[in-house]
Write an enzyme that holds these catalytic residues in place. Structure first.
Site, PDB file in Angstrom:
ATOM      1  N   MET A 100      -5.972 -49.960 -19.936  1.00  0.00           N
ATOM      2  CA  MET A 100      -5.874 -48.835 -19.012  1.00  0.00           C
ATOM      3  C   MET A 100      -6.836 -47.688 -19.338  1.00  0.00           C
ATOM      4  O   MET A 100      -6.476 -46.516 -19.196  1.00  0.00           O
ATOM      5  CB  MET A 100      -4.420 -48.343 -18.950  1.00  0.00           C
ATOM      6  CG  MET A 100      -3.423 -49.427 -18.566  1.00  0.00           C
ATOM      7  SD  MET A 100      -3.794 -50.300 -17.015  1.00  0.00           S
ATOM      8  CE  MET A 100      -3.099 -49.129 -15.844  1.00  0.00           C
ATOM      9  N   GLY A 121       1.220 -56.813 -22.690  1.00  0.00           N
ATOM     10  CA  GLY A 121       0.360 -57.950 -22.973  1.00  0.00           C
ATOM     11  C   GLY A 121       0.860 -59.287 -22.454  1.00  0.00           C
ATOM     12  O   GLY A 121       0.558 -60.325 -23.038  1.00  0.00           O
ATOM     13  N   ASN A 157     -11.716 -58.727 -15.428  1.00  0.00           N
ATOM     14  CA  ASN A 157     -10.563 -57.829 -15.335  1.00  0.00           C
ATOM     15  C   ASN A 157      -9.572 -58.406 -14.330  1.00  0.00           C
ATOM     16  O   ASN A 157      -9.964 -59.049 -13.362  1.00  0.00           O
ATOM     17  CB  ASN A 157     -11.011 -56.448 -14.843  1.00  0.00           C
ATOM     18  CG  ASN A 157      -9.847 -55.465 -14.718  1.00  0.00           C
ATOM     19  OD1 ASN A 157      -8.976 -55.401 -15.589  1.00  0.00           O
ATOM     20  ND2 ASN A 157      -9.811 -54.710 -13.631  1.00  0.00           N
ATOM     21  N   HIS A 207      -6.650 -57.105 -11.708  1.00  0.00           N
ATOM     22  CA  HIS A 207      -6.194 -55.878 -11.049  1.00  0.00           C
ATOM     23  C   HIS A 207      -5.058 -56.244 -10.088  1.00  0.00           C
ATOM     24  O   HIS A 207      -5.177 -57.215  -9.332  1.00  0.00           O
ATOM     25  CB  HIS A 207      -7.359 -55.231 -10.283  1.00  0.00           C
ATOM     26  CG  HIS A 207      -6.973 -53.943  -9.646  1.00  0.00           C
ATOM     27  ND1 HIS A 207      -6.782 -52.785 -10.375  1.00  0.00           N
ATOM     28  CD2 HIS A 207      -6.723 -53.624  -8.357  1.00  0.00           C
ATOM     29  CE1 HIS A 207      -6.424 -51.810  -9.549  1.00  0.00           C
ATOM     30  NE2 HIS A 207      -6.386 -52.290  -8.329  1.00  0.00           N
ATOM     31  N   ILE A 265     -10.786 -46.284 -18.414  1.00  0.00           N
ATOM     32  CA  ILE A 265     -11.976 -46.493 -17.583  1.00  0.00           C
ATOM     33  C   ILE A 265     -13.175 -46.624 -18.506  1.00  0.00           C
ATOM     34  O   ILE A 265     -13.337 -45.839 -19.444  1.00  0.00           O
ATOM     35  CB  ILE A 265     -12.152 -45.319 -16.593  1.00  0.00           C
ATOM     36  CG1 ILE A 265     -11.033 -45.370 -15.551  1.00  0.00           C
ATOM     37  CG2 ILE A 265     -13.524 -45.361 -15.931  1.00  0.00           C
ATOM     38  CD1 ILE A 265     -10.984 -44.182 -14.618  1.00  0.00           C
ATOM     39  N   LEU A 266     -14.004 -47.646 -18.269  1.00  0.00           N
ATOM     40  CA  LEU A 266     -15.164 -47.900 -19.125  1.00  0.00           C
ATOM     41  C   LEU A 266     -16.440 -47.415 -18.432  1.00  0.00           C
ATOM     42  O   LEU A 266     -16.585 -47.544 -17.219  1.00  0.00           O
ATOM     43  CB  LEU A 266     -15.259 -49.397 -19.426  1.00  0.00           C
ATOM     44  CG  LEU A 266     -14.057 -49.959 -20.206  1.00  0.00           C
ATOM     45  CD1 LEU A 266     -14.066 -51.482 -20.199  1.00  0.00           C
ATOM     46  CD2 LEU A 266     -14.037 -49.426 -21.643  1.00  0.00           C
ATOM     47  N   ASN A 312      -0.122 -60.768 -19.717  1.00  0.00           N
ATOM     48  CA  ASN A 312      -1.317 -61.530 -19.305  1.00  0.00           C
ATOM     49  C   ASN A 312      -2.080 -62.041 -20.512  1.00  0.00           C
ATOM     50  O   ASN A 312      -2.571 -63.172 -20.514  1.00  0.00           O
ATOM     51  CB  ASN A 312      -2.229 -60.655 -18.438  1.00  0.00           C
ATOM     52  CG  ASN A 312      -1.790 -60.633 -16.983  1.00  0.00           C
ATOM     53  OD1 ASN A 312      -1.886 -61.634 -16.289  1.00  0.00           O
ATOM     54  ND2 ASN A 312      -1.291 -59.489 -16.531  1.00  0.00           N
TER      55      ASN A 312
HETATM   56  C1  GAR Z   1      -0.820 -56.055 -15.036  1.00  0.00           C
HETATM   57  O1  GAR Z   1      -0.048 -56.019 -13.872  1.00  0.00           O
HETATM   58  C2  GAR Z   1      -2.275 -55.809 -14.707  1.00  0.00           C
HETATM   59  O2  GAR Z   1      -2.674 -56.359 -13.484  1.00  0.00           O
HETATM   60  C3  GAR Z   1      -2.321 -54.311 -14.654  1.00  0.00           C
HETATM   61  O3  GAR Z   1      -1.511 -53.892 -15.732  1.00  0.00           O
HETATM   62  C4  GAR Z   1      -0.487 -54.868 -15.957  1.00  0.00           C
HETATM   63  C5  GAR Z   1      -0.492 -55.252 -17.413  1.00  0.00           C
HETATM   64  O4  GAR Z   1       0.615 -56.058 -17.734  1.00  0.00           O
HETATM   65  N1  GAR Z   1      -3.652 -53.828 -14.781  1.00  0.00           N
HETATM   66  C6  GAR Z   1      -4.099 -52.709 -14.207  1.00  0.00           C
HETATM   67  O5  GAR Z   1      -3.396 -51.985 -13.518  1.00  0.00           O
HETATM   68  C7  GAR Z   1      -5.567 -52.410 -14.472  1.00  0.00           C
HETATM   69  N2  GAR Z   1      -6.024 -51.389 -13.598  1.00  0.00           N
HETATM   70  P1  GAR Z   1       0.624 -56.903 -19.072  1.00  0.00           P
HETATM   71  O6  GAR Z   1       0.316 -55.929 -20.210  1.00  0.00           O
HETATM   72  O7  GAR Z   1       2.025 -57.412 -19.178  1.00  0.00           O
HETATM   73  O8  GAR Z   1      -0.388 -57.990 -18.962  1.00  0.00           O
END
Ligand code: GAR
Length: 209
Positions: free
Chosen positions: A90, A12, A107, A109, A92-93, A14
């Site tokens: 993570m 988390g 989102n 990515h 898929i919706l 982000n």
């Molecule tokens: C981030 O790098 C995000 O871009 C990626 O998961 C990580 C989550 O980190 N998302 C995906 O791969 C979605 N397909 P966080 O939990 O520290 O924010």
């Protein structure tokens, strides 16, 4: 003031930078952090910031995606969010679930879409010999890692980069990009954000006279 629900599956980081950005004159505030993983580290961080949390574990649904999503929608509804931010969520919706939030779900990515939808984005960029990598914030549609792009941030792929070193460099940019996009989006501005900004880019072809 717009209300934002943030969906996570992991650490988390982000979610944390998004939540911390929503203060002062920001047009939105965090209303909910929801995880499909009961022990996701991000839930602890959210609670420490005083944000309401919910857990909808996907495992008991044993692949019954519509049933999982019905539970998800039910958990989200009382918080009446205007915007949903997927931040390392993570699962898929289905297009049906996404349709509930059409044009209001974002989102992040970890690739320069349309390159490398899906997983293992950093390794795929390294394997392809790409000179640059990065991240994208987009509006979620029924197609995986697709939809109108609201911002991208680029980093160089350096000689000797591993998945971990590249991922760490991209993550730093994610933490700049997502808050900037959300602030604009919440204010009704969909002009794409491009990072690094013009003043940070290496100058080429500059005249010395
Ligand atoms: C981030 O790098 C995000 O871009 C990626 O998961 C990580 C989550 O980190 N998302 C995906 O791969 C979605 N397909 P966080 O939990 O520290 O924010």
């Amino acid at each position: 003031m717009k209300r934002v629900a943030i969906l996570i599956s992991g650490g988390g980081s982000n979610m944390e930078t998004l939540s911390r950005s929503m203060t002062g004159d920001h047009p939105a505030r965090p209303a909910l952090v929801l995880s499909n993983v009961p022990d996701a580290g991000g839930l602890v961080k959210a609670r420490a910031m005083g944000i309401s949390t919910e857990v909808v574990d996907h495992r008991p649904f044993k692949g019954d995606r519509p049933a999982f999503e019905a539970a998800l929608a039910k958990a989200i509804a009382p918080y009446t969010p205007d915007i949903i931010c997927l931040a390392g969520f993570m699962r898929i919706l289905t297009p049906e679930f996404v349709g509930l939030w059409q044009g209001r779900m974002l989102n992040i990515h970890p690739s320069l879409l349309p390159k490398y939808r899906g997983l293992n984005t950093h390794q795929r960029a390294i394997d392809a010999g790409d000179h640059e990598a990065g991240c994208t914030v987009h509006v979620v549609t029924g197609d995986l890692d697709d939809g109108p792009i609201l911002g991208q941030a680029r980093v160089a792929v350096l000689p000797g980069d591993s998945t971990e070193t590249l991922a760490a460099r991209v993550l730093e940019m994610e933490h700049r990009l997502y808050p900037e996009v959300l602030r604009r989006f919440a204010a009704g501005d969909n002009t794409p954000v491009c990072l690094p900004g013009p003043d940070e880019r290496p100058k080429t072809g500059e005249r010395s006279d």
